[in-house]
Design an enzyme around this catalytic site. Structure first.
Site, PDB file in Angstrom:
ATOM      1  N   TYR A  73      -2.441  49.092 -92.306  1.00 35.10           N
ATOM      2  CA  TYR A  73      -2.264  50.538 -92.428  1.00 35.10           C
ATOM      3  C   TYR A  73      -1.625  51.089 -91.151  1.00 35.10           C
ATOM      4  O   TYR A  73      -2.038  50.771 -90.031  1.00 35.10           O
ATOM      5  CB  TYR A  73      -3.609  51.237 -92.659  1.00 35.10           C
ATOM      6  N   TYR A  97       3.539  55.715 -95.426  1.00 35.58           N
ATOM      7  CA  TYR A  97       3.325  55.879 -96.865  1.00 35.58           C
ATOM      8  C   TYR A  97       4.606  55.692 -97.682  1.00 35.58           C
ATOM      9  O   TYR A  97       4.797  54.670 -98.333  1.00 35.58           O
ATOM     10  CB  TYR A  97       2.716  57.265 -97.146  1.00 35.58           C
ATOM     11  N   LYS A 115      -0.438  66.356-100.019  1.00 41.87           N
ATOM     12  CA  LYS A 115      -1.758  66.965 -99.804  1.00 41.87           C
ATOM     13  C   LYS A 115      -1.779  68.447-100.150  1.00 41.87           C
ATOM     14  O   LYS A 115      -2.851  68.998-100.431  1.00 41.87           O
ATOM     15  CB  LYS A 115      -2.210  66.761 -98.364  1.00 41.87           C
TER      16      LYS A 115
END
Length: 335
Positions: A266, A292, A52
């Site tokens: 998720y 992730y 990010k």
């Protein structure tokens, strides 16, 4: 090349660039397949690093250009994105409001109090909790409330994967291609975790701009193939329009997603995710996360074992970060 496409867009310096591109000899030997390289975007800086940070160079750049004084974003309770947004805002003197949603249910005290959430609190985010809600309308409402109080909010979408944020991985992709070229490495594929879609979209645009024959394979962390492809395509088209790139037919067709490693959903690691985290740690001292990068590594390992990638080939694993969340998932590791 990067300057031509990206210079017109407001940008701040955050990333410790270029991040390292390292050969994973012991992991490659253990898997008895291709030479695996890792692009260390877990080491971008900014409260522990992660992908990010690249997006935030442009997102915070735009916020400052618009004279924003507050950034507002959303994510799950253990969101890496939320941590890095808060850190970037702190660095540039902006206030942060986080909407943290209960996307992942049934977790214990460690999940609710440790990991990224602990860091969000340390970074002095204003945290608002909600159930498993659609975040966009809630973010819009918070922004209106802030404007009514005379503030200038900037809303950053989940994952930072809008047209502006995606530019971060156009820059990151061009950086990776330059490193591969300098090393004389003819990699076939870059494998990474794909969630909000901007990382994959930016990488694909970078290969298009450079005319590079490098496949980009996203291992989905939550969504089924078609939904995930849709997210990537949306980010890709928005970013392409932003920098004036047309003729995207070949790029659209190159959006490759594998959803076989999502596991229970998720934020819920499968046994293969935990096994992948272990082998990366034990062979290379490389820390992955259960949401992730662990799922992406599980996908890469399975594909190598299935013969998708073979000896003599070179494959790049893009490490998107997230190890800060490991403490929130301690119950998943029998240590």
């Amino acid at each position: 090349m990067a300057a031509r496409w990206l210079a017109p867009h407001p940008r701040v310096a955050i990333v410790h660039a270029p991040t390292a591109l390292e050969r994973l000899d012991r992991l490659s030997h253990a898997l008895d397949g291709p030479t695996v390289w890792v692009k260390r975007d877990d080491c971008t800086g900014l409260a522990g690093g992660g992908n990010k940070a690249r997006k935030l160079e442009f997102l915070i750049g735009e916020a400052l250009a618009d004279a924003a004084d507050t950034v507002i974003t959303a994510g799950a309770v253990q969101s890496n994105h939320a941590r890095q947004v808060t850190a970037a805002a702190a660095r540039f003197g902006l206030r942060t409001i986080l909407l943290l949603t209960e996307t992942v249910t049934g977790r214990g005290d460690a999940y609710q109090n440790n990991g990224n959430l602990l860091l969000d609190r340390l970074l002095r985010a204003e945290i608002r909790r909600a159930g498993d809600v659609e975040s966009a309308p809630v973010l819009a409402r918070i922004a209106e409330e802030e404007r009514a109080q005379g503030r200038r909010p900037c809303v950053i979408p989940v994952g930072g994967s809008n047209a502006v944020g995606t530019l971060g991985y156009v820059a990151g992709g061009l950086e990776l291609l330059a490193q591969l070229g300098a090393l004389g490495v003819n990699a076939t594929t870059v494998v990474h975790a794909t969630g909000s879609g901007g990382t994959q979209a930016g990488l694909l645009l970078a290969t298009r701009m450079a005319g590079a024959a490098l496949d980009v394979l996203g291992i989905s962390v939550g969504a089924p193939v078609e939904r995930q492809r849709g997210r990537v395509l949306q980010a890709l088209r928005a970013a392409a329009a932003r920098i004036g790139i047309s003729d995207l037919h070949a790029v659209d067709a190159a959006v490759a997603v594998d959803d076989r490693f999502v596991g229970p959903g998720y934020g819920r690691p499968a046994a293969e995710t935990i096994a992948a985290i272990r082998i990366a740690a034990e062979t290379e001292g490389l820390l992955l996360d259960p949401v992730y990068s662990g799922k992406a590594m599980a996908g890469l390992i399975a594909l190598i074992r299935a013969g998708r990638f073979r000896r003599g080939q070179h494959v790049v694993f893009l490490h998107t970060g997230g190890a800060q969340a490991l403490g929130a998932y301690a119950d998943d590791f029998a240590l």
